[in-house]
Design a protein around this motif. Sequence first.
Motif, PDB file in Angstrom:
ATOM      1  N   ASN A 138       0.812  -1.216   0.000  1.00 33.39           N
ATOM      2  CA  ASN A 138       0.000   0.000   0.000  1.00 33.39           C
ATOM      3  C   ASN A 138       0.844   1.265   0.000  1.00 33.39           C
ATOM      4  O   ASN A 138       0.322   2.377   0.016  1.00 33.39           O
ATOM      5  CB  ASN A 138      -1.005   0.010   1.161  1.00 33.39           C
ATOM      6  CG  ASN A 138      -0.354  -0.018   2.517  1.00 33.39           C
ATOM      7  OD1 ASN A 138       0.816  -0.293   2.642  1.00 33.39           O
ATOM      8  ND2 ASN A 138      -1.131   0.250   3.549  1.00 33.39           N
ATOM      9  N   SER A 139       2.146   1.088  -0.072  1.00 33.95           N
ATOM     10  CA  SER A 139       3.081   2.193  -0.266  1.00 33.95           C
ATOM     11  C   SER A 139       3.776   2.001  -1.604  1.00 33.95           C
ATOM     12  O   SER A 139       4.340   0.935  -1.866  1.00 33.95           O
ATOM     13  CB  SER A 139       4.114   2.205   0.864  1.00 33.95           C
ATOM     14  OG  SER A 139       5.276   2.923   0.492  1.00 33.95           O
ATOM     15  N   THR A 140       3.751   2.993  -2.456  1.00 31.83           N
ATOM     16  CA  THR A 140       4.367   2.875  -3.781  1.00 31.83           C
ATOM     17  C   THR A 140       5.857   2.620  -3.659  1.00 31.83           C
ATOM     18  O   THR A 140       6.412   1.767  -4.375  1.00 31.83           O
ATOM     19  CB  THR A 140       4.098   4.145  -4.611  1.00 31.83           C
ATOM     20  OG1 THR A 140       2.694   4.377  -4.644  1.00 31.83           O
ATOM     21  CG2 THR A 140       4.614   3.984  -6.023  1.00 31.83           C
ATOM     22  N   SER A 141       6.515   3.313  -2.748  1.00 34.07           N
ATOM     23  CA  SER A 141       7.963   3.127  -2.590  1.00 34.07           C
ATOM     24  C   SER A 141       8.287   1.702  -2.155  1.00 34.07           C
ATOM     25  O   SER A 141       9.277   1.109  -2.600  1.00 34.07           O
ATOM     26  CB  SER A 141       8.529   4.136  -1.586  1.00 34.07           C
ATOM     27  OG  SER A 141       7.934   3.966  -0.309  1.00 34.07           O
ATOM     28  N   THR A 162      -3.861  -3.873  -5.743  1.00 34.32           N
ATOM     29  CA  THR A 162      -4.146  -2.467  -5.489  1.00 34.32           C
ATOM     30  C   THR A 162      -3.807  -2.123  -4.041  1.00 34.32           C
ATOM     31  O   THR A 162      -3.971  -2.953  -3.143  1.00 34.32           O
ATOM     32  CB  THR A 162      -5.630  -2.152  -5.746  1.00 34.32           C
ATOM     33  OG1 THR A 162      -6.434  -3.111  -5.048  1.00 34.32           O
ATOM     34  CG2 THR A 162      -5.969  -2.200  -7.220  1.00 34.32           C
ATOM     35  N   PRO A 163      -3.333  -0.908  -3.784  1.00 33.36           N
ATOM     36  CA  PRO A 163      -2.992  -0.513  -2.409  1.00 33.36           C
ATOM     37  C   PRO A 163      -4.188  -0.674  -1.477  1.00 33.36           C
ATOM     38  O   PRO A 163      -5.296  -0.268  -1.811  1.00 33.36           O
ATOM     39  CB  PRO A 163      -2.601   0.959  -2.559  1.00 33.36           C
ATOM     40  CG  PRO A 163      -2.181   1.105  -3.978  1.00 33.36           C
ATOM     41  CD  PRO A 163      -3.064   0.168  -4.747  1.00 33.36           C
ATOM     42  N   GLN A 179      -8.710   7.098  -8.299  1.00 35.17           N
ATOM     43  CA  GLN A 179      -8.316   6.445  -9.552  1.00 35.17           C
ATOM     44  C   GLN A 179      -7.001   7.027 -10.080  1.00 35.17           C
ATOM     45  O   GLN A 179      -6.153   6.291 -10.591  1.00 35.17           O
ATOM     46  CB  GLN A 179      -9.429   6.584 -10.595  1.00 35.17           C
ATOM     47  CG  GLN A 179     -10.690   5.798 -10.253  1.00 35.17           C
ATOM     48  CD  GLN A 179     -10.447   4.313 -10.087  1.00 35.17           C
ATOM     49  OE1 GLN A 179      -9.974   3.648 -11.005  1.00 35.17           O
ATOM     50  NE2 GLN A 179     -10.775   3.765  -8.915  1.00 35.17           N
ATOM     51  N   GLU A 180      -6.818   8.314  -9.915  1.00 38.58           N
ATOM     52  CA  GLU A 180      -5.550   8.929 -10.338  1.00 38.58           C
ATOM     53  C   GLU A 180      -4.399   8.406  -9.485  1.00 38.58           C
ATOM     54  O   GLU A 180      -3.296   8.146  -9.993  1.00 38.58           O
ATOM     55  CB  GLU A 180      -5.621  10.450 -10.246  1.00 38.58           C
ATOM     56  CG  GLU A 180      -4.359  11.171 -10.711  1.00 38.58           C
ATOM     57  CD  GLU A 180      -3.996  10.913 -12.167  1.00 38.58           C
ATOM     58  OE1 GLU A 180      -2.803  11.045 -12.516  1.00 38.58           O
ATOM     59  OE2 GLU A 180      -4.894  10.587 -12.981  1.00 38.58           O
ATOM     60  N   GLY A 181      -4.659   8.247  -8.177  1.00 41.57           N
ATOM     61  CA  GLY A 181      -3.632   7.697  -7.300  1.00 41.57           C
ATOM     62  C   GLY A 181      -3.268   6.275  -7.681  1.00 41.57           C
ATOM     63  O   GLY A 181      -2.084   5.891  -7.668  1.00 41.57           O
ATOM     64  N   LEU A 182      -4.273   5.472  -8.043  1.00 45.99           N
ATOM     65  CA  LEU A 182      -4.016   4.100  -8.488  1.00 45.99           C
ATOM     66  C   LEU A 182      -3.193   4.086  -9.769  1.00 45.99           C
ATOM     67  O   LEU A 182      -2.244   3.302  -9.911  1.00 45.99           O
ATOM     68  CB  LEU A 182      -5.335   3.356  -8.697  1.00 45.99           C
ATOM     69  CG  LEU A 182      -6.114   3.002  -7.427  1.00 45.99           C
ATOM     70  CD1 LEU A 182      -7.518   2.525  -7.782  1.00 45.99           C
ATOM     71  CD2 LEU A 182      -5.387   1.937  -6.625  1.00 45.99           C
ATOM     72  N   ASP A 236     -11.253   0.014  -5.742  1.00 44.80           N
ATOM     73  CA  ASP A 236     -11.630  -0.695  -6.964  1.00 44.80           C
ATOM     74  C   ASP A 236     -10.932  -0.045  -8.155  1.00 44.80           C
ATOM     75  O   ASP A 236     -11.088   1.157  -8.403  1.00 44.80           O
ATOM     76  CB  ASP A 236     -13.149  -0.616  -7.137  1.00 44.80           C
ATOM     77  CG  ASP A 236     -13.676  -1.499  -8.246  1.00 44.80           C
ATOM     78  OD1 ASP A 236     -12.872  -2.178  -8.911  1.00 44.80           O
ATOM     79  OD2 ASP A 236     -14.906  -1.513  -8.453  1.00 44.80           O
ATOM     80  N   LEU A 237     -10.143  -0.839  -8.878  1.00 48.94           N
ATOM     81  CA  LEU A 237      -9.457  -0.356 -10.075  1.00 48.94           C
ATOM     82  C   LEU A 237     -10.437  -0.426 -11.240  1.00 48.94           C
ATOM     83  O   LEU A 237     -10.751  -1.512 -11.727  1.00 48.94           O
ATOM     84  CB  LEU A 237      -8.221  -1.218 -10.340  1.00 48.94           C
ATOM     85  CG  LEU A 237      -7.269  -0.776 -11.446  1.00 48.94           C
ATOM     86  CD1 LEU A 237      -6.642   0.584 -11.134  1.00 48.94           C
ATOM     87  CD2 LEU A 237      -6.172  -1.822 -11.641  1.00 48.94           C
TER      88      LEU A 237
END
Length: 292
Positions: free
Chosen positions: A80-83, A104-105, A112-115, A142-143
């Motif tokens: 759930n962390s991109t890094s 998905t995080p 949706q932009e964050g995903l 939900d993606l």
Amino acid sequence: MFRGSIVALITPMDEKGSICCNSLKKLIEYHIKNHTSAIVSVGTTGESATLNQEEHIQVVMKTLEIADNRIPIIAGTGANSTSEGISLTKRFENSGISGCLTVTPYYNKPTQEGLYQHFKCIAENTDIPQILYNVPTRTGCDLLPKTISRLAKIKNIIGIKEATGDLSRINKILELVSEKFLLLSGDDATALDFIQLGGVGVISVTANIAAKYMAKICSLALKGNFLEARKINKFLIKLHNKLFIEPNPIPIKWAAKKIGLIKSDKLRLPMTKLSYKNKLLLKKEILKIKNI
């Protein structure tokens, strides 16, 4: 390698909660023998949430070692962390894995932009093929098809494990992506219908204990022989559902122990072992598949 019956492999542990390499070897040999198309190592069914990062990497690398190029290995690399997702993915560079499955995080509920930015950033930091994983009931987000279509334009994002169980999603996604983009079911109960509507396979929990049957169903379905595929699936449909009688992977670990594939059904807290009542219900379905 990303078609057919792909198993979401359980992570076997001993009664102290340590990784059981002997059981892991037995599981991998079982899947090679029974024609599973590929193995997902340390996805959510593999208890990624309760393994620390070093254990996570250890299990994936041990799976690669045992498999010895006889079956493709896909590493679960969701976070759930991109890094953290980038860091985990980069640990598998040049390891021999065939791809990454990235959920998905969870919990923090990005937009949706964050995903989009999350998956884009991970993909741009590796050459490893990436499979998106959408399972809203577990992650809280939900993606959506429009976001999937944006991500599908990134060259090493090659497909998605779609686990909503909503078959109407398939056409919505197919209309927005190229024919090369792979749709994999993440829901055993609807997987056959998913393939008939345009999917290429399933990342399966059921395959942990019914590998031969899941491989046969997918093989028949991908050849267009849905009549024969449905005959086999008919015997598995209750099993598909009973394997979620308690949160995954509680039932599948007990079932794998019951048929002798692993020594212990140990899980790490906060996951606990299957209740006695549900053991009785699941046992009935396990016995049925022996008679197919």
